[in-house]
Motif scaffolding. Structure first.
Motif, mmCIF file in Angstrom:
data_model
loop_
_atom_site.group_PDB
_atom_site.id
_atom_site.type_symbol
_atom_site.label_atom_id
_atom_site.label_comp_id
_atom_site.label_asym_id
_atom_site.label_seq_id
_atom_site.Cartn_x
_atom_site.Cartn_y
_atom_site.Cartn_z
ATOM 1 N N SER A 138 -51.303 -36.797 -14.371
ATOM 2 C CA SER A 138 -51.578 -35.510 -13.734
ATOM 3 C C SER A 138 -51.243 -35.587 -12.255
ATOM 4 O O SER A 138 -51.367 -36.644 -11.635
ATOM 5 C CB SER A 138 -53.058 -35.136 -13.871
ATOM 6 N N LEU A 139 -50.836 -34.447 -11.718
ATOM 7 C CA LEU A 139 -50.704 -34.277 -10.270
ATOM 8 C C LEU A 139 -52.046 -33.775 -9.765
ATOM 9 O O LEU A 139 -52.753 -33.050 -10.473
ATOM 10 C CB LEU A 139 -49.652 -33.223 -9.941
ATOM 11 N N PHE A 140 -52.381 -34.129 -8.536
ATOM 12 C CA PHE A 140 -53.629 -33.673 -7.944
ATOM 13 C C PHE A 140 -53.339 -32.985 -6.625
ATOM 14 O O PHE A 140 -52.571 -33.501 -5.805
ATOM 15 C CB PHE A 140 -54.580 -34.858 -7.721
ATOM 16 N N PRO A 141 -53.941 -31.810 -6.411
ATOM 17 C CA PRO A 141 -53.717 -31.124 -5.130
ATOM 18 C C PRO A 141 -54.406 -31.878 -3.997
ATOM 19 O O PRO A 141 -55.493 -32.432 -4.168
ATOM 20 C CB PRO A 141 -54.361 -29.752 -5.351
ATOM 21 N N ASP A 142 -53.734 -31.923 -2.867
ATOM 22 C CA ASP A 142 -54.303 -32.540 -1.669
ATOM 23 C C ASP A 142 -54.214 -31.508 -0.556
ATOM 24 O O ASP A 142 -53.136 -31.250 -0.024
ATOM 25 C CB ASP A 142 -53.528 -33.809 -1.308
ATOM 26 N N LYS A 143 -55.350 -30.910 -0.241
ATOM 27 C CA LYS A 143 -55.376 -29.838 0.770
ATOM 28 C C LYS A 143 -54.925 -30.335 2.132
ATOM 29 O O LYS A 143 -54.242 -29.627 2.865
ATOM 30 C CB LYS A 143 -56.769 -29.231 0.866
ATOM 31 N N GLN A 144 -55.283 -31.568 2.477
ATOM 32 C CA GLN A 144 -54.911 -32.113 3.781
ATOM 33 C C GLN A 144 -53.398 -32.230 3.919
ATOM 34 O O GLN A 144 -52.834 -31.953 4.970
ATOM 35 C CB GLN A 144 -55.568 -33.468 3.982
ATOM 36 N N LEU A 145 -52.727 -32.643 2.840
ATOM 37 C CA LEU A 145 -51.269 -32.774 2.858
ATOM 38 C C LEU A 145 -50.572 -31.455 2.556
ATOM 39 O O LEU A 145 -49.375 -31.320 2.778
ATOM 40 C CB LEU A 145 -50.814 -33.831 1.844
ATOM 41 N N GLY A 146 -51.279 -30.506 1.970
ATOM 42 C CA GLY A 146 -50.679 -29.234 1.596
ATOM 43 C C GLY A 146 -49.676 -29.392 0.467
ATOM 44 O O GLY A 146 -48.677 -28.683 0.411
ATOM 45 N N SER A 147 -49.963 -30.324 -0.448
ATOM 46 C CA SER A 147 -49.038 -30.609 -1.547
ATOM 47 C C SER A 147 -49.829 -31.193 -2.709
ATOM 48 O O SER A 147 -51.059 -31.232 -2.691
ATOM 49 C CB SER A 147 -47.974 -31.605 -1.081
ATOM 50 N N TYR A 148 -49.094 -31.621 -3.715
ATOM 51 C CA TYR A 148 -49.673 -32.395 -4.807
ATOM 52 C C TYR A 148 -49.316 -33.854 -4.593
ATOM 53 O O TYR A 148 -48.279 -34.168 -4.004
ATOM 54 C CB TYR A 148 -49.091 -31.962 -6.161
ATOM 55 N N VAL A 149 -50.180 -34.733 -5.099
ATOM 56 C CA VAL A 149 -49.883 -36.159 -5.085
ATOM 57 C C VAL A 149 -49.793 -36.653 -6.521
ATOM 58 O O VAL A 149 -50.514 -36.190 -7.406
ATOM 59 C CB VAL A 149 -50.920 -36.971 -4.273
ATOM 60 N N LEU A 150 -48.873 -37.585 -6.724
ATOM 61 C CA LEU A 150 -48.615 -38.187 -8.023
ATOM 62 C C LEU A 150 -49.130 -39.622 -8.003
ATOM 63 O O LEU A 150 -48.623 -40.438 -7.228
ATOM 64 C CB LEU A 150 -47.106 -38.182 -8.308
ATOM 65 N N PRO A 151 -50.136 -39.962 -8.819
ATOM 66 C CA PRO A 151 -50.571 -41.350 -8.879
ATOM 67 C C PRO A 151 -49.541 -42.196 -9.631
ATOM 68 O O PRO A 151 -48.995 -41.769 -10.642
ATOM 69 C CB PRO A 151 -51.897 -41.287 -9.650
ATOM 70 N N VAL A 152 -49.263 -43.375 -9.093
ATOM 71 C CA VAL A 152 -48.311 -44.294 -9.737
ATOM 72 C C VAL A 152 -49.087 -45.558 -10.079
ATOM 73 O O VAL A 152 -49.436 -46.353 -9.202
ATOM 74 C CB VAL A 152 -47.112 -44.613 -8.808
ATOM 75 N N LYS A 153 -49.372 -45.717 -11.374
ATOM 76 C CA LYS A 153 -50.226 -46.826 -11.795
ATOM 77 C C LYS A 153 -49.533 -48.176 -11.655
ATOM 78 O O LYS A 153 -48.308 -48.264 -11.588
ATOM 79 C CB LYS A 153 -50.741 -46.602 -13.213
ATOM 80 N N ARG A 154 -50.360 -49.203 -11.610
ATOM 81 C CA ARG A 154 -49.875 -50.565 -11.368
ATOM 82 C C ARG A 154 -48.823 -50.994 -12.398
ATOM 83 O O ARG A 154 -47.830 -51.615 -12.036
ATOM 84 C CB ARG A 154 -51.028 -51.553 -11.362
ATOM 85 N N SER A 155 -49.028 -50.666 -13.670
ATOM 86 C CA SER A 155 -48.070 -51.106 -14.689
ATOM 87 C C SER A 155 -46.678 -50.530 -14.430
ATOM 88 O O SER A 155 -45.671 -51.207 -14.654
ATOM 89 C CB SER A 155 -48.557 -50.741 -16.089
ATOM 90 N N VAL A 156 -46.610 -49.309 -13.928
ATOM 91 C CA VAL A 156 -45.320 -48.700 -13.584
ATOM 92 C C VAL A 156 -44.734 -49.397 -12.365
ATOM 93 O O VAL A 156 -43.544 -49.759 -12.358
ATOM 94 C CB VAL A 156 -45.482 -47.190 -13.308
ATOM 95 N N ARG A 157 -45.539 -49.624 -11.347
ATOM 96 C CA ARG A 157 -45.050 -50.291 -10.129
ATOM 97 C C ARG A 157 -44.543 -51.694 -10.456
ATOM 98 O O ARG A 157 -43.483 -52.102 -9.966
ATOM 99 C CB ARG A 157 -46.149 -50.349 -9.068
ATOM 100 N N ASP A 158 -45.270 -52.413 -11.305
ATOM 101 C CA ASP A 158 -44.837 -53.761 -11.688
ATOM 102 C C ASP A 158 -43.525 -53.719 -12.459
ATOM 103 O O ASP A 158 -42.606 -54.481 -12.165
ATOM 104 C CB ASP A 158 -45.910 -54.459 -12.527
ATOM 105 N N ARG A 159 -43.441 -52.827 -13.427
ATOM 106 C CA ARG A 159 -42.232 -52.741 -14.253
ATOM 107 C C ARG A 159 -41.007 -52.351 -13.431
ATOM 108 O O ARG A 159 -39.908 -52.847 -13.661
ATOM 109 C CB ARG A 159 -42.447 -51.747 -15.382
ATOM 110 N N GLU A 160 -41.200 -51.453 -12.481
ATOM 111 C CA GLU A 160 -40.081 -50.957 -11.663
ATOM 112 C C GLU A 160 -39.928 -51.727 -10.357
ATOM 113 O O GLU A 160 -39.101 -51.382 -9.528
ATOM 114 C CB GLU A 160 -40.254 -49.460 -11.399
ATOM 115 N N GLN A 161 -40.749 -52.739 -10.156
ATOM 116 C CA GLN A 161 -40.711 -53.584 -8.959
ATOM 117 C C GLN A 161 -40.834 -52.745 -7.680
ATOM 118 O O GLN A 161 -40.025 -52.840 -6.760
ATOM 119 C CB GLN A 161 -39.448 -54.447 -8.935
ATOM 120 N N LEU A 162 -41.897 -51.933 -7.658
ATOM 121 C CA LEU A 162 -42.170 -51.063 -6.515
ATOM 122 C C LEU A 162 -43.474 -51.463 -5.851
ATOM 123 O O LEU A 162 -44.417 -51.889 -6.514
ATOM 124 C CB LEU A 162 -42.286 -49.605 -6.981
ATOM 125 N N ALA A 163 -43.512 -51.289 -4.542
ATOM 126 C CA ALA A 163 -44.713 -51.557 -3.757
ATOM 127 C C ALA A 163 -44.905 -50.412 -2.766
ATOM 128 O O ALA A 163 -43.957 -49.677 -2.464
ATOM 129 C CB ALA A 163 -44.562 -52.879 -3.002
#
Length: 99
Positions: free
Chosen positions: A60-85
Motif C-alpha cells: 500500500s501507498l500511505f499519504p504523508d501530509k508533511q511531504l504532500g505526497s504518498y510514500v511507498l514502503p520498500v521491504k527488506r526482502s525487496v531491497r536485499d534482492r535488488e541490492q538497494l540501500a
C-alpha cells in the motif's frame, strides 16, 4: 485497466538506521492517485502492485501530509534482492488497485 505509473526515486529511512524504508512518489502522480481513489477512513492507504527491478509485490501507498505526497514502503526482502540501500535510486512501476 488499473492505472499504472512509472518513476524513479531515492530510498530513504524513516526514524534512523534499520527502520522503515520508503520512496516518495512524484507530486504529479500523487495528485492523480488522490483524485482516483475515494477517501477512506484510517490511514488513507492505497493498495498497489509494485515492481522494482525483477521483484514484484503487493503493498500500500500511505499519504504523508508533511511531504504532500504518498510514500511507498520498500521491504527488506525487496531491497536485499535488488541490492538497494537507503540513498540509492530505483526505477519503480506501480499499478493502483481500485477494487
Amino acid at each position: 485497466m488499473e492505472p499504472t505509473y512509472a518513476f524513479s526515486g531515492a530510498l530513504w529511512e524513516y526514524g534512523g538506521e534499520n527502520t522503515w524504508v520508503f520512496i516518495t512518489l512524484p507530486g504529479e502522480h500523487a495528485d492523480e492517485i488522490a483524485d482516483l481513489v475515494p477517501r477512506r477512513p484510517g490511514f488513507g492507504s492505497v493498495k498497489v502492485q509494485v515492481r522494482i527491478g525483477k521483484t514484484e509485490w503487493a503493498t500500500s501507498l500511505f499519504p504523508d501530509k508533511q511531504l504532500g505526497s504518498y510514500v511507498l514502503p520498500v521491504k527488506r526482502s525487496v531491497r536485499d534482492r535488488e541490492q538497494l540501500a537507503p540513498g540509492d535510486g530505483a526505477d519503480v512501476s506501480i499499478q493502483v488497485i481500485l477494487k
